[in-house]
Design a protein around this motif. Structure first.
Motif, short mmCIF file in Angstrom:
data_model
loop_
_atom_site.label_atom_id
_atom_site.label_comp_id
_atom_site.label_asym_id
_atom_site.label_seq_id
_atom_site.Cartn_x
_atom_site.Cartn_y
_atom_site.Cartn_z
N ALA A 63 10.01 -20.35 16.39
CA ALA A 63 9.17 -19.54 15.52
C ALA A 63 9.85 -18.20 15.31
O ALA A 63 10.81 -17.84 16.00
N SER A 64 9.35 -17.45 14.34
CA SER A 64 9.87 -16.11 14.06
C SER A 64 8.81 -15.32 13.31
O SER A 64 7.84 -15.89 12.80
N PHE A 65 8.97 -14.04 13.25
CA PHE A 65 8.11 -13.19 12.41
C PHE A 65 8.89 -11.95 12.01
O PHE A 65 9.84 -11.55 12.69
N PRO A 66 8.50 -11.32 10.90
CA PRO A 66 9.25 -10.15 10.40
C PRO A 66 8.92 -8.87 11.16
O PRO A 66 7.85 -8.74 11.76
N ARG A 67 9.85 -7.93 11.09
CA ARG A 67 9.67 -6.57 11.57
C ARG A 67 9.68 -5.64 10.37
O ARG A 67 10.24 -5.97 9.32
N ALA A 68 9.08 -4.48 10.50
CA ALA A 68 9.02 -3.56 9.37
C ALA A 68 8.86 -2.13 9.88
O ALA A 68 8.73 -1.88 11.08
N THR A 69 8.86 -1.20 8.93
CA THR A 69 8.60 0.21 9.21
C THR A 69 7.26 0.60 8.58
O THR A 69 6.65 -0.19 7.86
N PHE A 70 6.82 1.82 8.85
CA PHE A 70 5.59 2.29 8.21
C PHE A 70 5.77 2.41 6.69
O PHE A 70 4.82 2.21 5.93
N THR A 71 6.98 2.70 6.25
CA THR A 71 7.25 2.72 4.81
C THR A 71 7.05 1.34 4.21
O THR A 71 6.51 1.19 3.10
N TRP B 19 -5.55 8.35 13.50
CA TRP B 19 -5.18 6.97 13.23
C TRP B 19 -4.95 6.76 11.74
O TRP B 19 -5.33 7.59 10.91
N ILE B 20 -4.35 5.62 11.42
CA ILE B 20 -4.11 5.27 10.02
C ILE B 20 -5.43 4.82 9.40
O ILE B 20 -6.14 3.99 9.97
N VAL C 57 4.46 8.12 10.23
CA VAL C 57 3.33 7.67 9.42
C VAL C 57 3.10 8.56 8.21
O VAL C 57 2.97 8.09 7.07
N ALA C 58 3.03 9.86 8.42
CA ALA C 58 2.75 10.78 7.32
C ALA C 58 3.85 10.74 6.27
O ALA C 58 3.58 10.71 5.06
N LEU D 166 1.20 7.23 4.28
CA LEU D 166 -0.06 6.64 4.76
C LEU D 166 -1.06 7.75 5.08
O LEU D 166 -0.68 8.81 5.58
N THR D 167 -2.32 7.48 4.80
CA THR D 167 -3.37 8.47 5.06
C THR D 167 -3.78 8.43 6.52
O THR D 167 -4.09 7.37 7.05
#
Length: 457
Positions: free
Chosen positions: A351-359, A386-387, A444-445, A449-450
């Motif tokens: 199995a696998s899953f993606p990684r990402a950034t807040f952008t 929090w987001i 995050v900011a 993201l709010t």
């Protein structure tokens, strides 16, 4: 001339100490894996004549009883501690000769536990170091809520009094050498710095610059979550821990791994989170050997559940086994070395899953994707903000609250990426579509993201 060697306990945020002179030495708050302590004494060319516990520990299994047995050392344990084994009971003012001109003097410092005792090292009658255990830490104190909720406020007040006793009775140049406070959850607040003195603590430690009422109020309001495995540490230490067994666990082939997964056992992949996300055996969990393995695995696993370890090397298996033994997970059920291709069968696909950034999260929201943002930070972290629109389940509760995670692809984040990877692996094993945000929360900011900031009262 005395020496005081620091033995870092990686992952748990604790320290033990080997302290002595030319020929003999004492050990304060030894870890479970006492081979490290014996090797340190051998390098110094000293014989261990005393082993001293500041308290019955709530966060790790001690090696003190076994170390004293193997070396013939006197085992010093505070009188007020209820234990099931023979030891030398220590009361306030007792002294223990360590080497010529070197003495450990017991100083009662209740607060972290009712019986907590610090040890002051005196050289030719002059105090030179204080081994403060879970009492006076660097910039903080040990938390008072691990013994009994009914005693928490009482112990908080005792912590304040004990800190002042140390400050009043010891000269400013005396070194402060605590056991907790380097990332340990036994610290009441984040403790900074590697070295300190009584004088430095007088000017900065909250217990020494605040009046007792202000100190207690702030201390009790800021206490963090308590790792679930702590409930097992005190009883184990009071009963007398068995000798640790660090021999290599049985090797598991792919069929054995599949059988253990099917039986509901925990199979833990110790590789880094990038490699795990790219390819892993379906159903396995990712706890990086370079992360806080012992803390988070012991916190999350149902106590007593067999655990099988997967790693790229035998060295990683041995390191993980050592760290887990420190918190009472004594023997892995099995282990395997290699890569996911070596561990997989037809019954257990890759199995696998993606990684990402807040952008990346901002972009996915902009595309209108059906997703849920899962914040797995602890309550204290979440309280700072929090987001907007995120769901909060602390990392140590994710595996028990999977049914509370809303429908949609789960974008999971923490403060830096390690805990998000753990949670992502748990969600992935449960069949959820998941994206692990491997990014710092301070991004995050900038990602657009709010943020929701709670109103302070």
């Amino acid at each position: 001339m005395f020496f005081a060697d620091i033995l870092e306990i990686e992952g748990l945020g604790n320290r033990s100490y080997l302290v002595g002179g030319v020929r003999t030495a004492a050990v304060v708050d030894p870890p479970r894996d006492i081979d490290r302590v014996i090797a340190a004494a051998a390098r110094r060319g000293v014989r261990i004549v005393a082993v001293a516990e500041t308290h019955v520990h709530n966060d790790y299994v001690t090696g003190g009883l076994e170390l004293a047995r193997l070396t013939g050392a006197r085992y010093l344990v505070p009188t007020g501690a209820s234990v099931a084994y023979v030891r030398v009971p220590v009361t306030d003012g007792d002294t223990e000769k360590i080497d010529e001109g070197l003495v450990l003097r017991a100083l009662a410092t209740p607060g972290h536990t009712p019986h907590h005792t610090s040890y002051v090292l005196e050289e030719d009658g002059r105090a030179v170091a204080a081994f403060t255990g879970g009492s006076l830490l660097i910039g903080s104190v040990g938390r008072p809520d691990l013994v009994d909720p009914r005693l928490t406020e009482q112990l908080a007040r005792a912590q304040h009094a004990s800190a002042h006793r140390l400050a009043n009775e010891l000269d400013d140049e005396v070194a402060v050498m605590p056991t907790h406070g380097f990332g340990s959850f036994c610290s009441s607040t984040h403790a900074g710095g590697e070295h300190s003195t009584i004088g430095a603590e007088k000017s900065s430690n909250s217990a020494l610059v605040q009046d007792v009422e202000s100190f207690v109020k702030e201390l009790l309001s800021g206490l963090d979550d308590v790792p679930a495995y702590y409930a097992h540490m005190g009883p184990a230490n009071a009963a007398g821990p068995a000798p640790v067994n660090l021999t290599a666990p049985d090797r598991a082939d792919a069929r054995e791994i599949a059988r253990r997964l099917a039986a509901g056992e925990w199979v833990v992949d110790l590789r880094n989170r990038v490699a795990f996300s790219e390819s892993h055996v379906a159903g396995t969990f990712n706890f990086e050997v370079e992360g806080q393995l012992a803390t988070y695995l012991a916190w999350m696993i149902p106590w007593g559940r067999p655990v099988t370890l997967l790693a790229q090397s035998a060295e990683d298996i041995a390191r993980a086994q050592r760290e887990l033994a420190r918190v009472g997970i004594d023997r892995p059920a099995a282990a395997a070395v290699g890569s996911p291709d070596d561990w997989v069968t037809g019954e257990t696909p890759l199995a696998s899953f993606p990684r990402a950034t807040f952008t990346g999260l901002t972009a996915a929201r902009g595309r209108g994707e059906e997703l849920v943002v899962l914040d797995v930070r602890r309550d204290g972290e979440r309280a700072g903000g929090w987001i907007e629109g995120s769901v909060h389940i602390p990392i140590h509760q994710v595996h028990q609250r999977l049914d509370e995670v809303p429908a949609g692809t789960v974008w999971v984040h923490c403060a830096g990426g390690m805990r998000a990877a753990i949670a992502a692996s748990v969600l992935d094993a449960a069949g959820r579509d998941v994206v692990a945000i491997d990014d710092g929360y301070d991004s995050v900011a900038d990602a657009g993201l709010t943020l929701v900031t709670p109103t302070r009262r």
